[in-house]
Scaffold this active site. Sequence first.
Site, PDB file in Angstrom:
ATOM      1  N   PRO A  93      94.264  36.731  -7.752  1.00 39.00           N
ATOM      2  CG  PRO A  93      96.220  35.457  -7.884  1.00 39.00           C
ATOM      3  CD  PRO A  93      94.746  35.393  -8.111  1.00 39.00           C
ATOM      4  NE  ARG A 124      79.860  42.383   9.993  1.00 38.55           N
ATOM      5  CZ  ARG A 124      80.011  43.619  10.435  1.00 38.55           C
ATOM      6  NH1 ARG A 124      80.412  44.554   9.614  1.00 38.55           N
ATOM      7  NH2 ARG A 124      79.767  43.923  11.703  1.00 38.55           N
ATOM      8  CD  GLU A 136      99.812  28.584 -13.164  1.00 41.32           C
ATOM      9  OE1 GLU A 136     100.251  29.737 -13.139  1.00 41.32           O
ATOM     10  OE2 GLU A 136     100.123  27.711 -12.313  1.00 41.32           O
ATOM     11  CG  ASP A 143      81.694  47.210  12.207  1.00 46.25           C
ATOM     12  OD1 ASP A 143      81.797  46.929  13.399  1.00 46.25           O
ATOM     13  OD2 ASP A 143      80.990  46.575  11.402  1.00 46.25           O
TER      14      ASP A 143
END
Length: 267
Positions: free
Chosen positions: A122, A187, A149, A202
């Site tokens: 994160p 992709r 953690e 896209d």
Amino acid sequence: MAHRPNSKNELSSKLLSRSSATRRKPIEFCFLSLFPEVFPPVLETSLLKRAQENGLAKYSFVQIRDFAQDKHRKVDDTPYGGGEGMLLKADVLYAAWKSVGPRRPRPGSKTKAKAATILLSPQGKKFDQEMAKEFASYSKLVFVCGHYEGVDERFIDLCVDFEVSIGDYVLTGGELPALVMADAISRLIPGVVGNARSVSGDSLEGDLLKYPQFTRPREFQGLTVPDILMGGNHKAIQTWRQKEMEERTRLKRPDLWEKYLRKKGSG
Ligand SMILES: C[S@@+](CC[C@H](N)C(=O)[O-])C[C@H]1O[C@@H](n2cnc3c(N)ncnc32)[C@H](O)[C@@H]1O
């Protein structure tokens, strides 16, 4: 001489580009995880499965616990200095990482690395389509999935090339983020999505969202397909779609709209 769409030159260049798409060595995705059983159900489905069957992508999984160095197969420990939770141990992660042998360019070398080690975190740079394109140019990607953690910082210093986050929220482990990345990257490999134009058209390509799309039936629950799409006038359809792309980007993603305008202005 009149242009003939099926002229020999055009055909041979089409064949060439197709064969170079299929000749490419498969991109290798290697997942280091405490829960490798998470991956196959996703990677053995639909286009990702086909990518592997067609020799365009290769997937492998490493159980980090197999590299534990003590008889209890311990992979984590408490953080020095105190604090919550358990950290994945640097020595165990390092041994697991070494086992997949990602070659790194020598320090100072100007050649671009062919392999990269990505830690899902994160704290990483936020994943986006640009990054997916960049990673699609590598031949091997090693994904290290943290848990609990997180991981001992020394493993990051020694082995990780990129820390990547899939968004500003905290998940229990790096497995889902790794799958999200592998899907987006796969992709973009030529040949994985049958129609290359469907990838280049896209959302997010060219900093615009895709126009609204409809299929049969023409009327559903009182809602009808816009007349313009039924008329067969391709130029008018093109103009309508461009307008829709711009309008919905402006409304739904003002940040992207700003970027689009900036590029357009400077282009
Ligand atoms: C609970 S998280 C650890 C968070 C860590 N304590 C911190 O504050 O940075 C456990 C693992 O999940 C993965 N993870 C969690 N959220 C993520 C995100 N948004 N993007 C990528 N990986 C994530 C990472 O591999 C992380 O090591």
